[in-house]
Design an enzyme around this catalytic site. Sequence first.
Site, short mmCIF file in Angstrom:
data_model
loop_
_atom_site.label_atom_id
_atom_site.label_comp_id
_atom_site.label_asym_id
_atom_site.label_seq_id
_atom_site.Cartn_x
_atom_site.Cartn_y
_atom_site.Cartn_z
N TYR A 61 -12.46 -2.85 -2.70
CA TYR A 61 -12.93 -2.84 -1.32
C TYR A 61 -14.46 -2.85 -1.23
CZ TYR A 61 -8.22 -2.17 0.56
OH TYR A 61 -6.90 -2.35 0.92
N LYS B 60 0.84 -1.21 0.00
CA LYS B 60 0.00 0.00 0.00
C LYS B 60 0.88 1.26 0.00
CE LYS B 60 -3.72 -2.47 2.36
NZ LYS B 60 -4.71 -2.44 3.48
N GLU C 203 -9.24 -10.52 -7.80
CA GLU C 203 -8.32 -9.38 -7.67
C GLU C 203 -7.26 -9.37 -8.77
OE1 GLU C 203 -8.92 -9.13 -2.81
OE2 GLU C 203 -7.08 -10.00 -3.60
N HIS D 125 -1.73 -5.55 1.43
CA HIS D 125 -2.95 -6.32 1.24
C HIS D 125 -2.60 -7.71 0.72
CE1 HIS D 125 -6.89 -7.55 -0.33
NE2 HIS D 125 -6.21 -7.97 -1.40
N ASN E 66 -1.99 -0.08 6.89
CA ASN E 66 -1.40 -1.33 7.41
C ASN E 66 -0.48 -2.01 6.39
OD1 ASN E 66 -3.34 -2.35 5.75
ND2 ASN E 66 -4.42 -3.53 7.30
P1 DAT Z 1 -7.45 -7.41 5.56
O1 DAT Z 1 -6.71 -6.31 4.83
O2 DAT Z 1 -6.65 -7.93 6.72
O3 DAT Z 1 -7.94 -8.49 4.64
P2 DAT Z 1 -10.18 -6.39 5.61
O4 DAT Z 1 -10.36 -7.02 4.27
O5 DAT Z 1 -11.19 -6.69 6.67
O6 DAT Z 1 -8.73 -6.74 6.24
O7 DAT Z 1 -10.14 -4.81 5.47
C1 DAT Z 1 -9.50 -4.22 4.37
C2 DAT Z 1 -8.75 -2.99 4.83
O8 DAT Z 1 -9.66 -2.04 5.40
C3 DAT Z 1 -7.73 -3.24 5.94
O9 DAT Z 1 -6.51 -3.75 5.43
C4 DAT Z 1 -7.61 -1.88 6.56
C5 DAT Z 1 -9.01 -1.31 6.45
N1 DAT Z 1 -9.74 -1.52 7.71
C6 DAT Z 1 -10.27 -2.69 8.16
N2 DAT Z 1 -10.85 -2.53 9.36
C7 DAT Z 1 -10.70 -1.21 9.67
C8 DAT Z 1 -11.09 -0.39 10.77
N3 DAT Z 1 -11.77 -0.89 11.80
N4 DAT Z 1 -10.76 0.93 10.74
C9 DAT Z 1 -10.08 1.46 9.69
N5 DAT Z 1 -9.69 0.74 8.61
C10 DAT Z 1 -9.99 -0.57 8.60
MG MG Z 2 -9.32 -8.38 3.09
#
Ligand code: DAT
Ligand code: MG
Length: 137
Positions: free
Chosen positions: A50, A10, A127, A116, A113
Amino acid sequence: MSEKAFVMIKPDGVKRGLIGEIVGRFERKGLQLVRAELMQLSSETARIHYGHLQSKPFFQELVDYITSGFVFAMIVEGKGAVKNARALIGPTNPAEAPPGTIRGDYGLDVEANIIHGSDSPDNAEREIKLFFRSESA
Ligand code: DAT
Ligand code: MG
């Protein structure tokens, strides 16, 4: 059997100069880098990627963040690539990710974070097609 996973460093990971370090971890694990491109996402692509988070309060911030700079999109291939890539990446929230994982070693912020990784083989295929239009998954 060999599998492909989609992985994307990212904007914060790219800006902090972590591409080489992160790619090295996948290579040392035994996952082969088969395609990679530095790219800037349109908000349309970000919204599709997303889409499962569309109803979340942080959705717009997430789209703004992921389109804010270059990302390094990759396809890694190998046995159990999806599961193994997720294991290298670690849990979503870097503050809770154990040391030794990419998120655990390099981040503190759930929004930025670092990286991805696809969460299932079906999503990996979706994807890969979204980010690398010419690729067969
Ligand atoms: P991952 O990236 O571990 O698969 P995800 O698909 O649930 O997690 O979410 C996608 C992204 O969205 C994640 O990398 C960061 C953001 N995100 C997830 N939960 C969040 C939260 N509670 N607050 C802010 N950003 C969040
Ligand atoms: Mg995810």
